[in-house]
Design a protein around this motif. Structure first.
Motif, PDB file in Angstrom:
ATOM      1  N   LEU A  80       0.305  -1.350   0.033  1.00 42.17           N
ATOM      2  CA  LEU A  80      -0.346   0.303   0.162  1.00 42.17           C
ATOM      3  C   LEU A  80       0.964   1.502   0.300  1.00 42.17           C
ATOM      4  O   LEU A  80       0.451   2.538  -0.378  1.00 42.17           O
ATOM      5  CB  LEU A  80      -1.286  -0.301   1.270  1.00 42.17           C
ATOM      6  N   THR A  81       2.189   1.201   0.658  1.00 38.74           N
ATOM      7  CA  THR A  81       2.968   2.240   0.829  1.00 38.74           C
ATOM      8  C   THR A  81       3.142   2.802  -0.600  1.00 38.74           C
ATOM      9  O   THR A  81       3.445   3.438  -1.267  1.00 38.74           O
ATOM     10  CB  THR A  81       4.186   2.275   1.892  1.00 38.74           C
ATOM     11  N   ILE A  82       4.895   1.609  -1.276  1.00 39.06           N
ATOM     12  CA  ILE A  82       5.232   1.633  -2.310  1.00 39.06           C
ATOM     13  C   ILE A  82       5.034   1.131  -3.424  1.00 39.06           C
ATOM     14  O   ILE A  82       5.314   2.146  -4.297  1.00 39.06           O
ATOM     15  CB  ILE A  82       6.182   1.235  -1.273  1.00 39.06           C
ATOM     16  N   THR A  83       3.758   0.956  -3.719  1.00 40.67           N
ATOM     17  CA  THR A  83       3.161   0.662  -5.382  1.00 40.67           C
ATOM     18  C   THR A  83       3.372   1.812  -5.569  1.00 40.67           C
ATOM     19  O   THR A  83       3.327   1.968  -7.806  1.00 40.67           O
ATOM     20  CB  THR A  83       1.748   0.371  -5.089  1.00 40.67           C
ATOM     21  N   GLY A  84       2.289   3.360  -5.289  1.00 40.28           N
ATOM     22  CA  GLY A  84       2.176   3.942  -6.042  1.00 40.28           C
ATOM     23  C   GLY A  84       4.080   4.733  -6.373  1.00 40.28           C
ATOM     24  O   GLY A  84       4.000   5.468  -7.603  1.00 40.28           O
ATOM     25  N   SER A  85       4.764   4.726  -6.180  1.00 42.70           N
ATOM     26  CA  SER A  85       6.215   4.287  -6.249  1.00 42.70           C
ATOM     27  C   SER A  85       6.717   3.464  -7.661  1.00 42.70           C
ATOM     28  O   SER A  85       8.000   3.729  -7.119  1.00 42.70           O
ATOM     29  CB  SER A  85       7.150   4.956  -5.454  1.00 42.70           C
ATOM     30  N   SER A  86       6.109   2.607  -8.165  1.00 43.04           N
ATOM     31  CA  SER A  86       6.386   1.687  -8.358  1.00 43.04           C
ATOM     32  C   SER A  86       6.555   2.034 -10.343  1.00 43.04           C
ATOM     33  O   SER A  86       6.296   3.528 -10.379  1.00 43.04           O
ATOM     34  CB  SER A  86       5.926   0.094  -8.655  1.00 43.04           C
ATOM     35  N   ILE A  87       7.283   1.258 -11.079  1.00 44.25           N
ATOM     36  CA  ILE A  87       7.495   1.545 -12.292  1.00 44.25           C
ATOM     37  C   ILE A  87       6.649   0.762 -13.210  1.00 44.25           C
ATOM     38  O   ILE A  87       5.316   1.342 -13.773  1.00 44.25           O
ATOM     39  CB  ILE A  87       8.984   2.275 -13.008  1.00 44.25           C
ATOM     40  N   TYR A  88       6.877  -0.493 -13.053  1.00 46.23           N
ATOM     41  CA  TYR A  88       5.837  -1.043 -14.415  1.00 46.23           C
ATOM     42  C   TYR A  88       4.842  -1.064 -13.260  1.00 46.23           C
ATOM     43  O   TYR A  88       3.112  -1.650 -13.914  1.00 46.23           O
ATOM     44  CB  TYR A  88       6.405  -2.390 -14.392  1.00 46.23           C
ATOM     45  N   LEU A  89       4.086  -1.659 -12.037  1.00 48.47           N
ATOM     46  CA  LEU A  89       3.390  -1.867 -12.224  1.00 48.47           C
ATOM     47  C   LEU A  89       2.040  -0.745 -11.705  1.00 48.47           C
ATOM     48  O   LEU A  89       1.401  -0.853 -11.843  1.00 48.47           O
ATOM     49  CB  LEU A  89       4.015  -2.422 -10.407  1.00 48.47           C
ATOM     50  N   LYS A  90       2.626   0.496 -11.071  1.00 47.06           N
ATOM     51  CA  LYS A  90       2.178   1.499 -11.275  1.00 47.06           C
ATOM     52  C   LYS A  90       0.996   1.848 -13.177  1.00 47.06           C
ATOM     53  O   LYS A  90       0.589   2.366 -13.239  1.00 47.06           O
ATOM     54  CB  LYS A  90       2.689   3.483 -11.397  1.00 47.06           C
ATOM     55  N   LYS A  91       2.206   1.496 -13.827  1.00 46.82           N
ATOM     56  CA  LYS A  91       1.336   1.342 -15.541  1.00 46.82           C
ATOM     57  C   LYS A  91       0.627   0.427 -15.332  1.00 46.82           C
ATOM     58  O   LYS A  91      -0.470   0.683 -16.095  1.00 46.82           O
ATOM     59  CB  LYS A  91       2.573   1.153 -16.179  1.00 46.82           C
ATOM     60  N   PHE A  92       0.299  -0.688 -15.423  1.00 45.43           N
ATOM     61  CA  PHE A  92      -0.416  -1.865 -14.729  1.00 45.43           C
ATOM     62  C   PHE A  92      -1.503  -1.257 -14.523  1.00 45.43           C
ATOM     63  O   PHE A  92      -2.399  -1.548 -15.012  1.00 45.43           O
ATOM     64  CB  PHE A  92       0.294  -3.738 -14.326  1.00 45.43           C
ATOM     65  N   LEU A  93      -1.769  -0.696 -13.500  1.00 46.01           N
ATOM     66  CA  LEU A  93      -2.270  -0.645 -12.271  1.00 46.01           C
ATOM     67  C   LEU A  93      -3.610   0.496 -13.159  1.00 46.01           C
ATOM     68  O   LEU A  93      -4.483   0.619 -12.712  1.00 46.01           O
ATOM     69  CB  LEU A  93      -2.608  -0.519 -11.406  1.00 46.01           C
ATOM     70  N   SER A  94      -2.304   1.205 -14.632  1.00 48.61           N
ATOM     71  CA  SER A  94      -3.131   2.847 -15.057  1.00 48.61           C
ATOM     72  C   SER A  94      -4.329   2.181 -16.268  1.00 48.61           C
ATOM     73  O   SER A  94      -4.548   2.842 -17.150  1.00 48.61           O
ATOM     74  CB  SER A  94      -2.290   3.394 -15.597  1.00 48.61           C
ATOM     75  N   ILE A  95      -3.786   1.081 -16.523  1.00 50.45           N
ATOM     76  CA  ILE A  95      -4.146   0.340 -17.808  1.00 50.45           C
ATOM     77  C   ILE A  95      -6.027   0.457 -17.537  1.00 50.45           C
ATOM     78  O   ILE A  95      -6.941  -0.093 -16.464  1.00 50.45           O
ATOM     79  CB  ILE A  95      -4.256  -1.097 -17.637  1.00 50.45           C
ATOM     80  N   PRO A  96      -6.992   1.002 -18.550  1.00 47.76           N
ATOM     81  CA  PRO A  96      -8.763   1.228 -18.693  1.00 47.76           C
ATOM     82  C   PRO A  96      -8.762  -0.245 -17.878  1.00 47.76           C
ATOM     83  O   PRO A  96      -9.710  -0.015 -16.885  1.00 47.76           O
ATOM     84  CB  PRO A  96      -8.969   1.892 -19.608  1.00 47.76           C
ATOM     85  N   LEU A  97      -9.062  -0.983 -18.353  1.00 48.13           N
ATOM     86  CA  LEU A  97      -8.695  -1.910 -18.341  1.00 48.13           C
ATOM     87  C   LEU A  97      -9.122  -2.101 -17.097  1.00 48.13           C
ATOM     88  O   LEU A  97      -9.902  -3.283 -15.972  1.00 48.13           O
ATOM     89  CB  LEU A  97      -9.249  -3.694 -18.935  1.00 48.13           C
ATOM     90  N   VAL A  98      -8.231  -3.077 -16.569  1.00 47.59           N
ATOM     91  CA  VAL A  98      -7.719  -2.918 -14.979  1.00 47.59           C
ATOM     92  C   VAL A  98      -8.548  -2.352 -13.710  1.00 47.59           C
ATOM     93  O   VAL A  98      -8.630  -2.373 -12.696  1.00 47.59           O
ATOM     94  CB  VAL A  98      -5.830  -2.861 -14.775  1.00 47.59           C
ATOM     95  N   TYR A  99      -8.020  -1.300 -13.954  1.00 46.23           N
ATOM     96  CA  TYR A  99      -8.786   0.456 -13.025  1.00 46.23           C
ATOM     97  C   TYR A  99     -10.193  -0.070 -13.457  1.00 46.23           C
ATOM     98  O   TYR A  99     -10.864  -0.270 -11.951  1.00 46.23           O
ATOM     99  CB  TYR A  99      -8.371   1.249 -12.806  1.00 46.23           C
ATOM    100  N   ILE A 100     -10.732   0.034 -14.338  1.00 44.81           N
ATOM    101  CA  ILE A 100     -12.173  -0.200 -14.244  1.00 44.81           C
ATOM    102  C   ILE A 100     -12.506  -1.158 -13.554  1.00 44.81           C
ATOM    103  O   ILE A 100     -14.032  -2.176 -13.412  1.00 44.81           O
ATOM    104  CB  ILE A 100     -13.269  -0.551 -15.742  1.00 44.81           C
ATOM    105  N   ILE A 101     -12.016  -2.309 -14.059  1.00 42.96           N
ATOM    106  CA  ILE A 101     -12.252  -4.433 -13.358  1.00 42.96           C
ATOM    107  C   ILE A 101     -12.145  -3.746 -12.012  1.00 42.96           C
ATOM    108  O   ILE A 101     -12.867  -4.757 -10.795  1.00 42.96           O
ATOM    109  CB  ILE A 101     -11.126  -5.419 -14.253  1.00 42.96           C
ATOM    110  N   GLY A 102     -11.602  -3.483 -11.190  1.00 44.49           N
ATOM    111  CA  GLY A 102     -11.022  -3.416  -9.783  1.00 44.49           C
ATOM    112  C   GLY A 102     -12.451  -2.300  -9.132  1.00 44.49           C
ATOM    113  O   GLY A 102     -12.241  -2.323  -8.127  1.00 44.49           O
TER     114      GLY A 102
END
Length: 180
Positions: A80-102
């Motif tokens: 929860l604390t450091i995911t916002g500072s990740s590189i690839y995980l942050k890109k993955f979580l920014s994919i519209p289909l991923v955050y819509i399903i979330g």
């Protein structure tokens, strides 16, 4: 479980277990701590591939149940604390289909079991579509994921999302209620 003698018969005494939010208070506290740490230090943590590695390792260890001595709280704190500072995980979580399903996670959680029962039990019971067990399983998995996704999306659009709007019951224009 204890056994008690009543007459000539032994009967089990099962203590009543009450589960409350107090049992999960530590998870709430970790969530608050993670939010506080993220807001306090987000500008000081430089994005790095190592943050992705730590986050993914924490997710895998947490998911697989490796939790000796309450270490699952540390996994959650890291995620929860450091995911916002990740590189690839942050890109993955920014994919519209991923955050819509979330965003639809609660709808999917509520409906998936019923949809699986209805579809698999009623329409696919006893049917074999392919001779290969793995191919048959994969076909069923893809089919049921699509059905769950479609039904959950319809439910989310027409039931859950409209009720999230302030004073949703006052809307007279259904297009605005459902699609804006």
């Amino acid at each position: 479980m204890h056994l008690s003698l009543y007459g000539n018969f032994y009967y089990p005494i099962i203590p009543l277990e009450v589960i409350t939010l107090i049992n999960y208070l530590s998870y709430f506290i970790v969530g608050f701590l993670a939010a506080d740490l993220y807001l306090e230090y987000k500008d000081q943590i430089k994005p790095s591939i190592w943050i992705d590695v730590v986050c993914i390792a924490s997710v895998i260890l947490f998911w697989n149940g490796f939790r000796p001595y309450g270490i699952d709280l540390i996994y959650l704190l890291l995620i929860l604390t450091i995911t916002g500072s990740s590189i690839y995980l942050k890109k993955f979580l920014s994919i519209p289909l991923v955050y819509i399903i979330g965003g639809m996670y609660y709808t999917i959680y509520m409906l998936h079991q019923r949809v699986m029962y209805m579809v698999l039990d009623k329409f696919m019971q006893g049917k074999i579509f392919m001779e290969n067990v793995f191919a048959d399983f994969t076909l069923r998995l893809v089919f049921i994921l699509i059905v769950i996704g479609v039904i959950s999306a319809i439910f989310f659009i027409f039931v859950e999302r409209p009720t999230m709007k302030k004073e949703w019951w006052k809307y007279r224009n259904l297009k605005k209620l459902f699609f804006e």
